[in-house]
Design an enzyme around this catalytic site. Sequence first.
Site, PDB file in Angstrom:
ATOM      1  N   LYS A 134     -27.684 -41.188  32.813  1.00 23.79           N
ATOM      2  CA  LYS A 134     -27.532 -42.507  33.451  1.00 23.79           C
ATOM      3  C   LYS A 134     -26.434 -42.396  34.494  1.00 23.79           C
ATOM      4  CE  LYS A 134     -29.190 -46.748  32.899  1.00 23.79           C
ATOM      5  NZ  LYS A 134     -30.513 -47.127  32.382  1.00 23.79           N
ATOM      6  N   ASP A 177     -32.256 -49.068  38.163  1.00 20.68           N
ATOM      7  CA  ASP A 177     -31.720 -49.871  37.054  1.00 20.68           C
ATOM      8  C   ASP A 177     -31.159 -51.150  37.694  1.00 20.68           C
ATOM      9  OD1 ASP A 177     -31.035 -49.697  34.008  1.00 20.68           O
ATOM     10  OD2 ASP A 177     -29.147 -50.322  34.895  1.00 20.68           O
TER      11      ASP A 177
END
Length: 450
Positions: free
Chosen positions: A136, A176
């Site tokens: 991430k 995201d």
Amino acid sequence: MTPADPPSETLRTSSAQTSTIPLAPGSSRSILKEYDFFKVVQDYLDRAAKTIDLQEFVRTILSQPKNELIINFPVKMDNGEVRLFKGYRVQHNNLLGPFKGGMRFHPSVTLDDVKALAAMMTWKCALMRIPYGGGKGGIKFDPHSVSKGELQRITRRFTHALGENIGPEYDIPAPDVGTNSQTMAWMMDTYSNMVGAANKQTVKGVVTGKPVASGGTLGRAKATGQGAVFCIVEWAKEKAFDLEGSTMSVQGFGNVGSHLAVILSRLGVSTVAVGDHSGYLFNPEGFNAHKLQDWVEEHGSIAGYPGGKPITREEFFKQKVDIFAPCALENQIGESEAKWIDCKMVVEGANGPCNPAGEKIVLERGIDIIPDVLANSGGVTVSYYEWVQNKRSESWTEEEVDHKLEKAMTRAYREVADFARQNKVDRRIAAYAIALARIEAVYKEREIFP
Ligand code: NAD
């Protein structure tokens, strides 16, 4: 590189949090302590590890990410000033395949959050049987506060700074919070200009969630919402619950929340309350999810949408509905919110929307939770389909993508439900446990180098 993260401003708004960022009227509260999202994910890991008697060495390896990268990089702004940005990429685990996970552009991004989200990607990919590990990243800034040109320069400069730390066979970012297909097009273009002319065409898969014309796949934009809908349909079958004529509240009307509302509206589910960073709206007749999605696309938030009455955050949570869909940020359902919500089921479109105290109350009240690692895994699943198409120079139809996704989500849903029932654990722990068992099997075979 793992320098300590500087104290950061946080926008999280559950019961125990503090915020230095102005929120919409009625949505901010005073906060007492920092929310340790990574610790929360570590605790779930420990609980799931106990459930399956996970080998200690596997738990130890998975308790921390493999790599943590922090990059401070300069960008020239429109007014000629040079501003320094802080970017992160955390690579949690790549045993099952390349690191994989989104890029978040948000003022509240911290190293700790990115670590938590990266670990969750590892569980998600293992649960979905996708040959990826977990990663991430993000940049700590508000993408709404810069011009489009600045946004492009920030994205490209960060991609350049990441350099060989990403790659189609190594670490594959995706959208995201605060990023979208346009961001991915800039990242892919920047990366492809860094690998030399002869390799340009072979590196499209360095990111997923690209626009379709630039090598993306049909069905990716809606995939996370669509995956959550397949879970909701399974839940409804399991509970003999009729979705037609039911009601829903959605927090976060971005990629995940808006597609969830649009797709569910076709199944007769009416969205009566919505909220985002700008505030909350109520419409007892049900919002036209398509029109609201178009509004947000054009105006950047639900603020000013003519079809709803403004309500406070508390009123939003207290609204009686059948389905509550948190699709914004982590740590939104704390103790107070868990007592307020009045629904049959919470579907976690967002990552980590329930904090542990909130989750406990929700479950004690007999409200079902479809946990994040299952509910929102449609995004990474279709990202994987995009990556496979890039590798094979293929383009699949939307029907093919949807059909494959439906099979994958339904299988995972049933596995989680069965495991939870058989082992008398909640569904989050079940999802973690299934993922951990798959990762453990590979560690046992390959063992530890050297
Ligand atoms: P997005 O940027 O498209 O939308 C985020 C939404 O959250 C926006 O409506 C924004 O206004 C709202 N929001 C932000 N701060 C808020 C606050 N303080 N209170 C209320 N609402 C707030 O992001 P997204 O891609 O839809 O991601 C939403 C969640 O879903 C995140 O937790 C993300 O990690 C998760 N997720 C996204 C994907 C994906 O494919 N995009 C996949 C899996 C999980």
